[in-house]
Design an enzyme around this catalytic site. Structure first.
Site, PDB file in Angstrom:
ATOM      1  N   HIS A  74      56.685  37.831  21.816  1.00 36.04           N
ATOM      2  CA  HIS A  74      56.464  37.817  20.366  1.00 36.04           C
ATOM      3  C   HIS A  74      56.015  36.433  19.943  1.00 36.04           C
ATOM      4  O   HIS A  74      56.430  35.435  20.535  1.00 36.04           O
ATOM      5  CB  HIS A  74      57.730  38.230  19.605  1.00 36.04           C
ATOM      6  CG  HIS A  74      58.953  37.467  20.012  1.00 36.04           C
ATOM      7  ND1 HIS A  74      59.670  37.778  21.156  1.00 36.04           N
ATOM      8  CD2 HIS A  74      59.569  36.395  19.461  1.00 36.04           C
ATOM      9  CE1 HIS A  74      60.698  36.945  21.268  1.00 36.04           C
ATOM     10  NE2 HIS A  74      60.650  36.082  20.261  1.00 36.04           N
ATOM     11  N   HIS A 128      56.079  33.923  16.705  1.00 38.77           N
ATOM     12  CA  HIS A 128      56.672  33.652  15.399  1.00 38.77           C
ATOM     13  C   HIS A 128      55.597  33.037  14.509  1.00 38.77           C
ATOM     14  O   HIS A 128      54.894  32.106  14.941  1.00 38.77           O
ATOM     15  CB  HIS A 128      57.791  32.610  15.500  1.00 38.77           C
ATOM     16  CG  HIS A 128      58.955  32.986  16.360  1.00 38.77           C
ATOM     17  ND1 HIS A 128      60.187  33.308  15.835  1.00 38.77           N
ATOM     18  CD2 HIS A 128      59.102  33.057  17.708  1.00 38.77           C
ATOM     19  CE1 HIS A 128      61.040  33.555  16.827  1.00 38.77           C
ATOM     20  NE2 HIS A 128      60.401  33.411  17.975  1.00 38.77           N
TER      21      HIS A 128
END
Ligand code: AMP
Ligand code: ZN
Length: 135
Positions: free
Chosen positions: A100, A102
């Site tokens: 992922h 951010h």
């Protein structure tokens, strides 16, 4: 899908999220422990653990979506800038083993900071010689 992976379960709609953006490849949603207002995570729907485990085509698509979502957030919030963070491994603070990015919105003068200090030029030179590579 990895059944024990919380982000796979979010991507599959089994666990709710505060969705910001979705298409066939990625999902973006608010981080529930935000560094700043609007802190958003962008994940591929397909599971891979980290940067080194993710194929280049997926990474390229993912980064284009990070750009798209960040551009939208910058206008919609608004914010003055943003940091992109992508942790790999426990030592780097990665707590969820599904890759992922951010997006951390920043405002002029806000208190978030990375701290650093001047490097030793000889050590930097030696290090570049040791780890530098071509192609
Ligand atoms: P990292 O430390 O890079 O692995 O980041 C994982 C992030 O996922 C943390 O910032 C958590 O706050 C966030 N997180 C964990 N569970 C959820 C969830 N169910 N919904 C949204 N964000 C989450
Ligand atoms: Zn996963």
């Amino acid at each position: 899908m990895a059944n024990d992976c919380i982000f796979c379960r979010i991507a599959a709609g089994e666990i709710p999220c505060f969705k910001v953006y979705e298409d066939e490849l990625v999902l973006a949603y608010l981080d529930i422990n935000p560094f700043s207002e609007g802190h958003t995570l962008v994940i591929p729907k397909a599971h891979s653990a980290g940067l080194l485990d993710t194929d280049d085509a997926t990474l390229a698509a993912l980064l284009s979506r990070v750009k798209k979502v960040a551009a939208h957030i910058k206008e919609a919030l608004p914010c003055d800038g943003f940091n992109i963070l992508q942790n790999n491994g426990e030592a780097a603070g990665q707590t969820v083993r599904h890759i992922h990015f951010h997006i951390i919105p920043r405002r002029n003068g806000d208190p978030l900071a990375f701290s650093n200090s001047p490097g030793d030029m000889e050590r930097l030179k030696a290090l570049a010689q040791r780890i530098g590579f071509a192609q």
